[in-house]
Design an enzyme around this catalytic site. Structure first.
Site, PDB file in Angstrom:
ATOM      1  N   ARG A 261       1.049  -1.053   0.056  1.00  0.00           N
ATOM      2  CA  ARG A 261       0.076  -0.021  -0.092  1.00  0.00           C
ATOM      3  C   ARG A 261       0.681   1.286   0.082  1.00  0.00           C
ATOM      4  O   ARG A 261       1.827   1.286   0.873  1.00  0.00           O
ATOM      5  CB  ARG A 261      -0.808   0.172   1.207  1.00  0.00           C
ATOM      6  CG  ARG A 261      -1.923  -1.226   1.174  1.00  0.00           C
ATOM      7  CD  ARG A 261      -2.856  -1.263   2.546  1.00  0.00           C
ATOM      8  NE  ARG A 261      -3.596  -2.641   2.650  1.00  0.00           N
ATOM      9  CZ  ARG A 261      -4.484  -2.773   3.264  1.00  0.00           C
ATOM     10  NH1 ARG A 261      -4.605  -1.842   4.337  1.00  0.00           N
ATOM     11  NH2 ARG A 261      -5.086  -3.806   3.485  1.00  0.00           N
ATOM     12  N   ARG A 276       2.717   1.161  10.463  1.00  0.00           N
ATOM     13  CA  ARG A 276       1.927   1.617   9.436  1.00  0.00           C
ATOM     14  C   ARG A 276       3.051   1.588   8.241  1.00  0.00           C
ATOM     15  O   ARG A 276       4.123   2.090   8.287  1.00  0.00           O
ATOM     16  CB  ARG A 276       1.537   3.136   9.213  1.00  0.00           C
ATOM     17  CG  ARG A 276       0.745   3.448   8.023  1.00  0.00           C
ATOM     18  CD  ARG A 276       0.367   4.719   8.138  1.00  0.00           C
ATOM     19  NE  ARG A 276      -0.643   5.020   9.018  1.00  0.00           N
ATOM     20  CZ  ARG A 276      -2.119   4.687   8.970  1.00  0.00           C
ATOM     21  NH1 ARG A 276      -2.505   4.407   7.793  1.00  0.00           N
ATOM     22  NH2 ARG A 276      -2.859   5.035   9.882  1.00  0.00           N
ATOM     23  N   GLU A 348      -5.335  -1.303  15.467  1.00  0.00           N
ATOM     24  CA  GLU A 348      -6.244  -1.899  14.749  1.00  0.00           C
ATOM     25  C   GLU A 348      -5.443  -3.037  14.064  1.00  0.00           C
ATOM     26  O   GLU A 348      -4.475  -2.897  13.313  1.00  0.00           O
ATOM     27  CB  GLU A 348      -6.826  -1.386  13.505  1.00  0.00           C
ATOM     28  CG  GLU A 348      -7.631  -2.091  12.542  1.00  0.00           C
ATOM     29  CD  GLU A 348      -7.864  -1.432  11.228  1.00  0.00           C
ATOM     30  OE1 GLU A 348      -7.894  -2.260  10.461  1.00  0.00           O
ATOM     31  OE2 GLU A 348      -7.954  -0.195  11.067  1.00  0.00           O
ATOM     32  N   SER A 351     -10.078  -5.887  10.141  1.00  0.00           N
ATOM     33  CA  SER A 351     -11.295  -5.263   9.792  1.00  0.00           C
ATOM     34  C   SER A 351     -12.173  -6.417   9.262  1.00  0.00           C
ATOM     35  O   SER A 351     -11.667  -7.033   8.383  1.00  0.00           O
ATOM     36  CB  SER A 351     -10.992  -4.088   8.786  1.00  0.00           C
ATOM     37  OG  SER A 351     -10.694  -3.081   9.351  1.00  0.00           O
ATOM     38  N   ARG A 390       1.264  -5.161  13.565  1.00  0.00           N
ATOM     39  CA  ARG A 390       0.755  -4.567  14.857  1.00  0.00           C
ATOM     40  C   ARG A 390       0.535  -5.715  15.908  1.00  0.00           C
ATOM     41  O   ARG A 390       0.878  -5.611  16.799  1.00  0.00           O
ATOM     42  CB  ARG A 390      -0.427  -3.709  14.830  1.00  0.00           C
ATOM     43  CG  ARG A 390      -0.320  -2.595  14.015  1.00  0.00           C
ATOM     44  CD  ARG A 390      -1.412  -1.662  13.490  1.00  0.00           C
ATOM     45  NE  ARG A 390      -1.288  -0.419  12.834  1.00  0.00           N
ATOM     46  CZ  ARG A 390      -2.231   0.290  12.365  1.00  0.00           C
ATOM     47  NH1 ARG A 390      -3.434  -0.075  12.427  1.00  0.00           N
ATOM     48  NH2 ARG A 390      -1.868   1.649  11.966  1.00  0.00           N
TER      49      ARG A 390
END
Length: 422
Positions: A261, A276, A348, A351, A390
């Protein structure tokens, strides 16, 4: 993609749902193109019937020796063919414009989703576990990793630039252990493992909703190929343009992949450590279900992802996302957020989304409810089970000891071969 009938008959609901997600959808343009399309089709049908009648009459008139009327009928045939050619050319233009406009309309939030403008209005559904307590000042994961030689950010930057990590020694082994452990646990729960390609075509990303809206977040390679942002993209498209048998549903797939990404617009956010990254690893869970089963399968998907955190003994919470924090494509989403003891906040790690038939319409994935029945669109679901950066960070921070070492949770010990790091 939404059902076109819904756009026609419940226009205000579609507009309201798009606004709730912060999207200006070109609904009026779609309705105008749809009206023109239906008018052209009606006209073509009438012209086709007239053409057939005129063509048949020529033979009859010739047999009757009516030369003048034969020539008039032939002129009618020529006129009708020219008119129909123009209509068919225009219908292609309209359908292409309609397709591109419909791709700009987001999925509608489910009625159970809370209305809100941002993440601050997400709802805590439940919390699990006790946040670790220390009789010393806990360190963030990047300091622990540096102490034990688990990550090398300087050499990663030298090789690839900022936003990348080099896992070294037992750090690389821990990363591999997490991936193997998470896959094994989901296979034990009934998922089938797949290992997808990392490069996909443009149509594949359109199918899951990343394109055309989020092109700036993707890495394009050559002409028409992209690095995947998540295994959701290739795995959901496994059945693109296919009709599945209802007796085979639900299909539950688990896939490991690297994810890529560009993080466009994320400059300055979570830059320390591995919070990130431009490249990271993830185990993805994807489901194809009957519409009537998708809500139950969504809740089960969340439980499957939660089980990893519970088995590793990590405190976390489940968040129901509000309308303003949802993605373009999903209709309902739960986030799993693990507690970061070093940062003293939640991060997070998953999802879990239900897309309804939104992705299935874009990718044309259907099923037959029973033998001989008319095909219907499946419902697609996916969720991270889990993303490793994470999770890796939370493990180091939660299990750090006063002497600087890190205990390894019991489920990972057979994979890693040690009980303690350092």
């Amino acid at each position: 993609m939404l059902d076109r009938t819904l756009l026609r008959n419940e226009t205000e609901r579609v507009l309201a749902g798009a606004r709730a997600k912060g999207v200006q959808a070109p609904v009026e343009e779609i309705l105008e193109l749809d009206r023109e399309r239906r008018e052209i089709l009606t006209r073509l049908e009438a012209q086709r019937a007239e053409l057939n009648h005129a063509s048949k009459s020529i033979g009859q008139l010739m047999g009757q020796g009516k030369v003048d009327e034969v020539e008039a009928a032939k002129a009618d045939v020529r006129r009708l063919k020219e008119a129909m050619a123009g209509g068919e050319a225009r219908i292609k233009e309209v359908e292409e414009a309609l397709w591109h406009a419909e791709l700009q309309v987001p999925n509608l939030p489910d009625s159970s989703v809370p209305v809100g403008a941002s993440a601050e209005e997400n709802v805590v559904v439940r919390e699990w576990g006790e946040k670790p307590q220390f009789d010393f000042d806990p360190k963030p994961h990047w300091e622990i990793a540096e102490t034990h030689g688990l990550l090398d950010f300087a050499r990663a930057a030298k090789i690839s630039g900022s936003g990348y990590a080099l896992y070294t020694g037992i750090g690389a082994r821990l990363q591999r252990a997490l991936i193997s452990y998470m896959l094994d646990r989901q296979l034990a729960r009934g998922y089938t493992e797949v290992y997808p390609p990392y490069l996909v075509q443009r149509d594949t990303l359109i199918g899951t909703g990343q394109l055309p809206k989020f092109e700036e977040d993707l890495y394009k390679v050559g002409e028409g190929q992209y690095l995947i942002p998540t295994a959701e993209v290739p795995v959901t498209n496994l059945y693109r343009e296919e009709i599945l048998e209802g007796e085979h549903l639900p299909i539950r797939l688990a896939a490991y992949s690297a994810c890529f990404r560009s993080e466009a617009g994320a400059a300055g956010k979570d830059t320390r450590g591995i919070q990130r990254m431009h490249q990271f690893d993830k185990v993805e869970l994807v489901k194809f279900t009957r519409p009537e089963d998708s809500d139950a399968e969504h809740e089960a998907l969340v439980s499957d992802a939660e089980a990893i955190l519970q088995e590793l003994g990590l405190a976390y919470r489940v968040m129901l996302l509000c309308t303003g924090d949802m993605s373009f494509s999903n209709q309902k989403c739960y986030d799993l957020e693990v507690w970061s003891a070093g940062l003293e906040r939640y991060l997070e790690v998953s999802s879990c989304s239900n897309y309804g038939d939104f992705q299935a319409r874009r990718a044309n994935i259907r099923f037959r409810p029973e033998k001989g029945a008319k095909p219907e669109f499946v419902h697609t679901l996916n969720g991270s089970g889990l993303a490793t950066p994470r999770l890796f960070a939370a493990l180091l921070e939660a299990y750090q000891q006063a002497d600087g070492s890190v205990w390894v949770p019991e489920p990972l010990r057979p994979y890693l071969g040690v009980e303690r790091i350092g």
